[in-house]
Design a protein around this motif. Structure first.
Motif, PDB file in Angstrom:
ATOM      1  N   GLY A  72      15.716 -15.299  -4.044  1.00  0.00           N
ATOM      2  CA  GLY A  72      15.050 -14.218  -3.327  1.00  0.00           C
ATOM      3  C   GLY A  72      15.788 -13.844  -2.052  1.00  0.00           C
ATOM      4  N   HIS A  73      15.479 -12.654  -1.543  1.00  0.00           N
ATOM      5  CA  HIS A  73      16.122 -12.170  -0.321  1.00  0.00           C
ATOM      6  C   HIS A  73      15.045 -11.736   0.676  1.00  0.00           C
ATOM      7  CE1 HIS A  73      20.108 -11.844  -2.315  1.00  0.00           C
ATOM      8  NE2 HIS A  73      19.367 -11.585  -3.370  1.00  0.00           N
ATOM      9  N   PHE A  74      15.054 -12.335   1.857  1.00  0.00           N
ATOM     10  CA  PHE A  74      14.137 -11.882   2.899  1.00  0.00           C
ATOM     11  C   PHE A  74      14.662 -10.585   3.510  1.00  0.00           C
ATOM     12  CE2 PHE A  74      12.296 -16.223   3.104  1.00  0.00           C
ATOM     13  CZ  PHE A  74      10.954 -15.855   3.077  1.00  0.00           C
ATOM     14  N   HIS A  75      13.791  -9.630   3.656  1.00  0.00           N
ATOM     15  CA  HIS A  75      14.132  -8.366   4.299  1.00  0.00           C
ATOM     16  C   HIS A  75      13.437  -8.291   5.656  1.00  0.00           C
ATOM     17  CE1 HIS A  75      15.326  -5.949   0.433  1.00  0.00           C
ATOM     18  NE2 HIS A  75      16.052  -7.035   0.639  1.00  0.00           N
ATOM     19  N   ASP A  76      14.233  -8.148   6.700  1.00  0.00           N
ATOM     20  CA  ASP A  76      13.681  -8.071   8.049  1.00  0.00           C
ATOM     21  C   ASP A  76      13.283  -6.654   8.432  1.00  0.00           C
ATOM     22  OD1 ASP A  76      14.185 -10.758   8.301  1.00  0.00           O
ATOM     23  OD2 ASP A  76      16.115 -10.472   9.301  1.00  0.00           O
ATOM     24  N   GLY A  77      13.562  -5.693   7.569  1.00  0.00           N
ATOM     25  CA  GLY A  77      13.219  -4.311   7.885  1.00  0.00           C
ATOM     26  C   GLY A  77      13.436  -3.409   6.696  1.00  0.00           C
ATOM     27  N   PHE A  78      13.146  -2.128   6.864  1.00  0.00           N
ATOM     28  CA  PHE A  78      13.448  -1.113   5.854  1.00  0.00           C
ATOM     29  C   PHE A  78      13.632   0.214   6.575  1.00  0.00           C
ATOM     30  CE2 PHE A  78       8.855  -0.907   6.375  1.00  0.00           C
ATOM     31  CZ  PHE A  78       8.558   0.448   6.305  1.00  0.00           C
ATOM     32  N   GLU A  79      14.159   1.183   5.857  1.00  0.00           N
ATOM     33  CA  GLU A  79      14.440   2.485   6.458  1.00  0.00           C
ATOM     34  C   GLU A  79      13.512   3.570   5.914  1.00  0.00           C
ATOM     35  OE1 GLU A  79      18.281   4.227   7.336  1.00  0.00           O
ATOM     36  OE2 GLU A  79      19.230   2.380   6.616  1.00  0.00           O
ATOM     37  N   ILE A  80      13.209   4.532   6.771  1.00  0.00           N
ATOM     38  CA  ILE A  80      12.572   5.770   6.355  1.00  0.00           C
ATOM     39  C   ILE A  80      13.500   6.906   6.768  1.00  0.00           C
ATOM     40  CG2 ILE A  80      10.629   7.352   6.651  1.00  0.00           C
ATOM     41  CD1 ILE A  80       8.822   4.976   7.120  1.00  0.00           C
ATOM     42  N   ALA A  81      13.932   7.681   5.789  1.00  0.00           N
ATOM     43  CA  ALA A  81      14.767   8.856   6.054  1.00  0.00           C
ATOM     44  C   ALA A  81      13.867  10.088   5.951  1.00  0.00           C
ATOM     45  CB  ALA A  81      15.911   8.939   5.055  1.00  0.00           C
ATOM     46  N   HIS A  82      13.660  10.742   7.084  1.00  0.00           N
ATOM     47  CA  HIS A  82      12.736  11.873   7.172  1.00  0.00           C
ATOM     48  C   HIS A  82      13.536  13.149   7.343  1.00  0.00           C
ATOM     49  CE1 HIS A  82       9.305  14.000   9.586  1.00  0.00           C
ATOM     50  NE2 HIS A  82       9.268  14.308   8.309  1.00  0.00           N
ATOM     51  N   GLY A  84      16.493  13.743   6.477  1.00  0.00           N
ATOM     52  CA  GLY A  84      17.851  13.435   6.914  1.00  0.00           C
ATOM     53  C   GLY A  84      17.935  12.577   8.159  1.00  0.00           C
ATOM     54  N   LYS A  85      16.885  12.552   8.975  1.00  0.00           N
ATOM     55  CA  LYS A  85      16.886  11.708  10.167  1.00  0.00           C
ATOM     56  C   LYS A  85      16.382  10.326   9.780  1.00  0.00           C
ATOM     57  CE  LYS A  85      15.441  11.589  15.020  1.00  0.00           C
ATOM     58  NZ  LYS A  85      14.642  12.250  16.074  1.00  0.00           N
ATOM     59  N   ARG A  86      17.124   9.292  10.178  1.00  0.00           N
ATOM     60  CA  ARG A  86      16.841   7.946   9.692  1.00  0.00           C
ATOM     61  C   ARG A  86      16.217   7.062  10.769  1.00  0.00           C
ATOM     62  NH1 ARG A  86      22.265   6.503   6.361  1.00  0.00           N
ATOM     63  NH2 ARG A  86      21.039   4.665   5.785  1.00  0.00           N
ATOM     64  N   PHE A  87      15.240   6.288  10.344  1.00  0.00           N
ATOM     65  CA  PHE A  87      14.542   5.363  11.231  1.00  0.00           C
ATOM     66  C   PHE A  87      14.483   4.005  10.546  1.00  0.00           C
ATOM     67  CE2 PHE A  87      12.957   9.599  11.940  1.00  0.00           C
ATOM     68  CZ  PHE A  87      12.836   9.716  13.311  1.00  0.00           C
ATOM     69  N   ARG A  88      14.887   2.971  11.251  1.00  0.00           N
ATOM     70  CA  ARG A  88      14.747   1.621  10.710  1.00  0.00           C
ATOM     71  C   ARG A  88      13.490   0.987  11.285  1.00  0.00           C
ATOM     72  NH1 ARG A  88      16.075  -3.870  11.756  1.00  0.00           N
ATOM     73  NH2 ARG A  88      16.426  -4.999   9.779  1.00  0.00           N
ATOM     74  N   ILE A  89      12.618   0.541  10.392  1.00  0.00           N
ATOM     75  CA  ILE A  89      11.420  -0.185  10.803  1.00  0.00           C
ATOM     76  C   ILE A  89      11.789  -1.660  10.864  1.00  0.00           C
ATOM     77  CG2 ILE A  89       8.985  -0.631  10.321  1.00  0.00           C
ATOM     78  CD1 ILE A  89       9.646   2.310  10.864  1.00  0.00           C
ATOM     79  N   ASP A  90      11.954  -2.171  12.059  1.00  0.00           N
ATOM     80  CA  ASP A  90      12.399  -3.553  12.268  1.00  0.00           C
ATOM     81  C   ASP A  90      11.184  -4.474  12.151  1.00  0.00           C
ATOM     82  OD1 ASP A  90      13.323  -6.010  13.219  1.00  0.00           O
ATOM     83  OD2 ASP A  90      14.671  -5.084  14.669  1.00  0.00           O
ATOM     84  N   LEU A  91      10.934  -4.941  10.951  1.00  0.00           N
ATOM     85  CA  LEU A  91       9.737  -5.738  10.689  1.00  0.00           C
ATOM     86  C   LEU A  91       9.687  -6.995  11.553  1.00  0.00           C
ATOM     87  CD1 LEU A  91       9.711  -5.548   6.776  1.00  0.00           C
ATOM     88  CD2 LEU A  91       8.309  -4.202   8.359  1.00  0.00           C
ATOM     89  N   LYS A  92      10.795  -7.680  11.633  1.00  0.00           N
ATOM     90  CA  LYS A  92      10.814  -8.971  12.326  1.00  0.00           C
ATOM     91  C   LYS A  92      10.506  -8.812  13.810  1.00  0.00           C
ATOM     92  CE  LYS A  92      13.248 -13.302  11.784  1.00  0.00           C
ATOM     93  NZ  LYS A  92      14.421 -13.967  11.155  1.00  0.00           N
ATOM     94  N   THR A  93      11.098  -7.796  14.441  1.00  0.00           N
ATOM     95  CA  THR A  93      10.873  -7.577  15.871  1.00  0.00           C
ATOM     96  C   THR A  93       9.482  -7.034  16.141  1.00  0.00           C
ATOM     97  OG1 THR A  93      13.225  -7.175  16.264  1.00  0.00           O
ATOM     98  CG2 THR A  93      11.671  -6.327  17.896  1.00  0.00           C
ATOM     99  N   LEU A  94       9.073  -6.055  15.358  1.00  0.00           N
ATOM    100  CA  LEU A  94       7.799  -5.374  15.599  1.00  0.00           C
ATOM    101  C   LEU A  94       6.594  -6.241  15.280  1.00  0.00           C
ATOM    102  CD1 LEU A  94       8.792  -1.892  14.133  1.00  0.00           C
ATOM    103  CD2 LEU A  94       8.367  -2.395  16.547  1.00  0.00           C
ATOM    104  N   THR A  95       6.770  -7.250  14.412  1.00  0.00           N
ATOM    105  CA  THR A  95       5.638  -8.108  14.032  1.00  0.00           C
ATOM    106  C   THR A  95       5.815  -9.537  14.528  1.00  0.00           C
ATOM    107  OG1 THR A  95       6.627  -8.704  11.900  1.00  0.00           O
ATOM    108  CG2 THR A  95       5.238  -6.727  11.957  1.00  0.00           C
TER     109      THR A  95
END
Length: 402
Positions: A72-82, A84-95
């Motif tokens: 398995g692979h732990f993911h510390d975040g994911f991206e939302i591309a709105h 064309g503009k990209r935002f990384r949701i930093d799960l580890k930092t924000l939670t």
């Protein structure tokens, strides 16, 4: 006619039924699983692959996490591309340290099947004519046919883990349940391929052409999705057409590094939000998709089933250890609180990330709706507080105490 006896009868050998069975068996609570199809068919289902920490911990408690820890692979975040503009949701930092695990549902099921085989627990695959009897009494039972022979399984409790189309929810009289449903005007066209993923983390894309998701199952296997009309058909999409459209919806740099290849599986899944209340009737308990369905946008389907399993397992333990004979009466109330949170989040993500032009009654209404949705998503993505809300719900709310 053969008569069998167990403590907990489980209908459905998907991941929720198998996980519940393993947890119960580890506590010495006897259980028998009845499944309509073969084990090979169950393993052939292509499903989700993002696991909340709660499910990761539950698999460890069941003793079936060894392969997951290796592959398995732990993911510390994911991206939302709105647009064309990209935002990384930093799960580890924000939670404050939480993450999600990328490990396919098929692999979870395979691990659970192997664990059940290792303890020689009983499972009746390819069973037909499954019927729940006297669920509202102190002596419930399940009747079924296996290999041409009829069986009656007497039990203390019945766990309905047999999915949206299974017999469990249908066995509850209409006057004893209320069903809530929201159908979406689009589906997801999914493609599975033995190609390296386009990114190390998931990318959710909102574009004027529609939604797209770049997901993964491993370092060498990818899963991609496109928003399509409900009237669309898989045969209308060649592999080349799929890859071409995906490139148009991905951010440019991701599109340029996309590795394409033959599809291993391709299908269209409709999206719906669904909840049945209550989630129990007498000694019958609905678990997972038998009680609720979420659109896959928030990656909550399997995770929500796992929280149901955790709740029912812990309540049954209280019954069988003698600490609270009436504990199971709290199941629906406890489970539904988390269910509605996940339903709302999945509904919200679906509203934010998909194009709804085909749903609106006129162009002005359509434009107004799109303005509202884009404004809200823009607000959440451009504020740390908004990103924290998304991250908190994405990694999964804590399991309710029982």
């Amino acid at each position: 006619m053969q008569t069998l006896t167990t403590q907990v009868a489980i209908i459905g050998a998907g991941p929720s039924g198998l996980l519940l069975g393993q947890l119960l068996a580890n506590k010495g609570i006897d259980n028998i699983i009845i499944e309509r199809v073969s084990g090979e068919y169950v393993l052939g289902r292509i499903r989700a692959g993002i696991l909340e920490q709660g499910l990761v911990d539950l698999l460890a408690e069941a003793g079936v996490d060894e392969r997951m820890k290796q592959q398995g692979h732990f993911h510390d975040g994911f991206e939302i591309a709105h647009y064309g503009k990209r935002f990384r949701i930093d799960l580890k930092t924000l939670t404050e340290g939480s993450a999600v695990m990328c490990y396919g549902q098929t692999e979870v099921t395979r691990d659970l099947m192997q664990a059940r085989e290792n303890i020689a627990a009983t499972t009746y695959y390819e069973s037909s004519d499954v019927q729940i009897n006297d669920a509202d009494s102190d002596t419930p039972s399940v009747s079924f046919t296996h290999n041409g022979e009829q069986f009656t399984l007497n039990c203390d409790y019945i766990a309905g883990c047999d999915g949206f189309h299974g017999v469990s929810r249908k066995s509850i009289p209409d006057e004893n349940k209320t069903e809530f449903e929201r159908l979406y005007p689009f589906g997801w066209l999914g493609l599975l391929s033995d190609t390296p993923p386009v990114a190390n983390e998931l990318i959710y894309c909102k574009t004027e052409r529609g939604f797209a998701l770049a997901s993964m199952r491993s370092n060498t296997r990818s899963r991609y999705y496109l928003q399509v009309r409900l009237t669309d058909k898989v045969e209308n999409w060649s592999d080349a057409d799929f890859w071409d459209e995906l490139k148009k919806r991905l951010p440019q740099d991701a599109a340029e590094r996309l590795v394409t290849g033959p599809s291993l599986e391709k299908s269209i899944a409709p999206l719906r939000s669904f909840v049945c209340e209550p989630m129990q009737y007498g000694r019958l308990f609905l678990v997972g998709d038998a009680a609720h369905i979420v659109p896959p946008t928030g990656a909550k389907g399997l995770n929500l089933a796992a929280s149901d399993v955790a709740t029912l397992f812990r309540l049954l333990c209280q019954v069988y250890d003698g600490s609270d004979d009436a504990a199971v009466e709290r199941y629906s109330q406890i489970a539904l609180k988390r269910v509605w949170h996940a339903e709302r989040f999945s509904w919200w993500m679906s509203n934010m990330l998909h194009e709804f032009k085909d749903e609106q009654v006129d162009s002005q209404t359509s434009q107004t709706f799109e303005r509202f949705m884009n404004s809200e998503l823009d607000f959440y993505l451009n504020n740390e507080a908004g990103q924290t809300v998304i991250a908190t719900q994405y990694v999964g709310l804590p399991y309710e105490k029982v």
